[in-house]
Write a protein that holds these residues in place. Structure first.
Motif, PDB file in Angstrom:
ATOM      1  N   ARG A 112      48.886  97.130 -13.060  1.00 36.10           N
ATOM      2  CA  ARG A 112      48.471  96.462 -12.140  1.00 36.10           C
ATOM      3  C   ARG A 112      49.893  96.018 -11.113  1.00 36.10           C
ATOM      4  N   SER A 113      51.371  96.165 -10.885  1.00 38.55           N
ATOM      5  CA  SER A 113      52.570  95.653 -10.419  1.00 38.55           C
ATOM      6  C   SER A 113      52.138  97.039  -9.007  1.00 38.55           C
ATOM      7  N   SER A 114      51.728  97.752  -9.692  1.00 35.25           N
ATOM      8  CA  SER A 114      52.164  99.019  -8.446  1.00 35.25           C
ATOM      9  C   SER A 114      51.355  98.395  -7.099  1.00 35.25           C
ATOM     10  N   HIS A 115      49.626  98.103  -8.605  1.00 37.52           N
ATOM     11  CA  HIS A 115      48.930  98.105  -7.232  1.00 37.52           C
ATOM     12  C   HIS A 115      48.676  96.548  -6.142  1.00 37.52           C
ATOM     13  N   ASN A 116      49.488  95.984  -7.117  1.00 38.38           N
ATOM     14  CA  ASN A 116      49.021  93.968  -6.218  1.00 38.38           C
ATOM     15  C   ASN A 116      50.657  94.607  -4.946  1.00 38.38           C
ATOM     16  N   ALA A 117      51.730  95.815  -5.314  1.00 40.43           N
ATOM     17  CA  ALA A 117      52.505  96.440  -4.156  1.00 40.43           C
ATOM     18  C   ALA A 117      51.514  96.525  -2.966  1.00 40.43           C
ATOM     19  N   THR A 161      58.868 102.371  -6.859  1.00 42.41           N
ATOM     20  CA  THR A 161      59.156 103.253  -6.309  1.00 42.41           C
ATOM     21  C   THR A 161      58.262 103.189  -5.433  1.00 42.41           C
ATOM     22  N   THR A 162      56.972 102.061  -5.664  1.00 44.74           N
ATOM     23  CA  THR A 162      56.023 102.352  -4.883  1.00 44.74           C
ATOM     24  C   THR A 162      56.660 101.275  -3.733  1.00 44.74           C
ATOM     25  N   LEU A 163      57.420 100.144  -3.828  1.00 40.08           N
ATOM     26  CA  LEU A 163      57.689  99.055  -3.280  1.00 40.08           C
ATOM     27  C   LEU A 163      58.546  99.703  -1.972  1.00 40.08           C
ATOM     28  N   LEU A 164      59.259 100.942  -2.383  1.00 41.81           N
ATOM     29  CA  LEU A 164      60.323 101.196  -1.445  1.00 41.81           C
ATOM     30  C   LEU A 164      59.444 102.660  -0.967  1.00 41.81           C
ATOM     31  N   ARG A 165      58.835 102.814  -1.233  1.00 35.48           N
ATOM     32  CA  ARG A 165      57.337 103.650  -0.696  1.00 35.48           C
ATOM     33  C   ARG A 165      56.842 102.889   0.802  1.00 35.48           C
ATOM     34  N   TYR A 166      56.017 101.487   0.685  1.00 34.60           N
ATOM     35  CA  TYR A 166      56.432 100.676   1.198  1.00 34.60           C
ATOM     36  C   TYR A 166      57.018 100.176   2.719  1.00 34.60           C
ATOM     37  N   VAL A 167      58.103  99.738   1.662  1.00 31.16           N
ATOM     38  CA  VAL A 167      59.193  99.342   3.215  1.00 31.16           C
ATOM     39  C   VAL A 167      59.207 100.307   3.922  1.00 31.16           C
ATOM     40  N   GLU A 168      59.591 101.564   3.759  1.00 35.52           N
ATOM     41  CA  GLU A 168      60.367 102.740   4.015  1.00 35.52           C
ATOM     42  C   GLU A 168      58.901 102.625   5.709  1.00 35.52           C
ATOM     43  N   GLY A 169      57.885 102.559   4.949  1.00 38.92           N
ATOM     44  CA  GLY A 169      56.645 102.852   5.837  1.00 38.92           C
ATOM     45  C   GLY A 169      56.198 101.545   6.503  1.00 38.92           C
ATOM     46  N   TYR A 170      56.928 100.428   6.234  1.00 37.17           N
ATOM     47  CA  TYR A 170      56.119  99.408   6.978  1.00 37.17           C
ATOM     48  C   TYR A 170      57.245  98.774   8.250  1.00 37.17           C
ATOM     49  N   SER A 171      56.321  98.552   8.748  1.00 35.02           N
ATOM     50  CA  SER A 171      56.650  98.882  10.327  1.00 35.02           C
ATOM     51  C   SER A 171      57.248  97.027  11.138  1.00 35.02           C
ATOM     52  N   GLY A 172      57.285  96.143  10.653  1.00 34.84           N
ATOM     53  CA  GLY A 172      56.939  95.003  10.996  1.00 34.84           C
ATOM     54  C   GLY A 172      58.561  94.220  10.383  1.00 34.84           C
ATOM     55  N   ILE A 173      58.810  93.199  11.098  1.00 33.33           N
ATOM     56  CA  ILE A 173      60.461  93.157  10.844  1.00 33.33           C
ATOM     57  C   ILE A 173      60.585  92.329   9.091  1.00 33.33           C
TER      58      ILE A 173
END
Ligand SMILES: Nc1ncnc2c1ncn2[C@@H]1O[C@H](COP(=O)(O)OP(=O)(O)OP(=O)(O)O)[C@@H](O)[C@H]1O
Ligand SMILES: [Mg+2]
Length: 308
Positions: A112-117, A161-173
């Motif tokens: 559920r945690s990765s789903h939350n991220a 791991t999920t968080l790292l992937r999203y952080v990498e792809g996030y374009s905001g500040i």
């Protein structure tokens, strides 16, 4: 710094809140007009200012083939102003701060945690560019990846791991904050465009912090100097508690028919009720005879402009 460039007027508040409704299940939305500027060491202040200019003038950087950095990790002891700084930064950019308490992403049910991220970053996509995102206390999920195969560790590793992937792809500040940098996963540490140490304040900063929170009282410089000397090792949050504790006593004393004979008596009462966390060195004021060792101070505290 001033906040003249805060773009959000009170009439737009409701509109803003509804825009951030989805994000609100994971985060606190902090409005620009509630932000305070933290008092920081000159080097940190300069780095933050430079970053703001960089964000605003991304095109100039493009001309020399570099990109504006979009993320910063703030690390330092508790109560040094990391959350305050992230909020101030957002306010200076004229946007809200989406403050995510990282442990809120951690769920008790498996997977559920990765789903939350994923849901958080999905919701953020809708408000891209209109906020600064703070992943606060990021160590609660970003601790070094565990190698044992307990279900709980697997869950945290997968969230990271999920968080790292999203952080990498996030374009905001976005900004991460931690007071346990030694526990942070190295891969997460590297994802940030800069790492800024927000440390305990030096003498000049303690002076400025005591003066700020003493208002509307206007203490003589010698008294502030003595307090700043005696509070080496104290965080800004503790300095605020100290000074506001005295102000609280000043306000309440007449209601209790209580006489505060001198500054030492007020300080002694506050020192007995607030302190640095146990892992930190005890500032001189909190040591035995710390208050008694202070030089004689002006009392009652004079009000600004000479009022009573
Ligand atoms: N550098 C500072 N200048 C002025 N006030 C400060 C500063 N740092 C902290 N404060 C005050 O102390 C309080 C706590 O600060 P804040 O929550 O920003 O600290 P933090 O570094 O995020 O702490 P933690 O690591 O526990 O999350 C706030 O009320 C803020 O006003
Ligand atoms: Mg914080």
């Amino acid at each position: 710094m001033t906040r003249k460039d805060v773009a959000v007027g009170a009439k737009n508040l409701n509109e803003l809140r509804s825009k951030f409704k989805k994000v609100e299940s994971f985060a606190e939305i902090m409005m620009p007009h509630d932000a305070e500027e933290p008092i920081l060491a000159p080097a940190v202040r300069a780095a933050v200012l430079e970053w703001m200019v960089e964000i605003r003038h991304a095109a100039a950087l493009g001309d020399v083939g570099v990109k504006a950095r979009r993320s910063a990790l703030l690390y330092g002891p508790p109560g040094t102003g990391k959350t305050t700084l992230a909020h101030h930064l957002a306010a200076r950019l004229g946007v809200v701060l989406v403050a995510v308490q990282s442990d809120q992403l951690v769920a008790s049910s498996l997977g559920r945690s990765s789903h939350n991220a994923a849901s958080l970053f999905e919701a953020l996509r809708d408000v891209d560019g209109q906020c600064v995102v703070l992943l606060d206390e990021i160590d609660s999920i970003g601790s070094r990846r565990s190698t044992d195969d307990q279900a709980c560790s697997r869950e945290m590793n997968s969230l990271l791991t999920t968080l790292l992937r999203y952080v990498e792809g996030y374009s905001g500040i976005f900004v991460g904050a931690t007071n346990r940098r030694e526990e942070l996963d190295p891969a997460l540490w590297r994802r940030f465009g800069m790492q800024l140490s927000v440390d305990l304040p030096g003498l000049d900063e303690r002076f400025a912090i005591i003066r700020r929170y003493a208002a509307p009282f206007d203490l003589p410089d010698d008294d502030i100097d003595a307090l700043a000397d005696a509070t080496i090792g104290a965080s800004p949050a503790l300095l605020r508690q100290l000074v506001e504790g005295v102000k609280r006593r000043i306000a309440i004393a007449p209601k209790l028919n209580h006489n505060i004979p001198d500054a030492g008596a007020a300080l002694r009462a506050v020192v007995a009720s607030v302190a640095m966390p146990p892992e930190f060195e005890v500032p001189p004021l909190w040591r035995p005879h710390g208050v008694a060792n202070l030089p004689a101070m002006t009392w009652p505290w004079p009000k600004m402009g000479g009022g009573k």
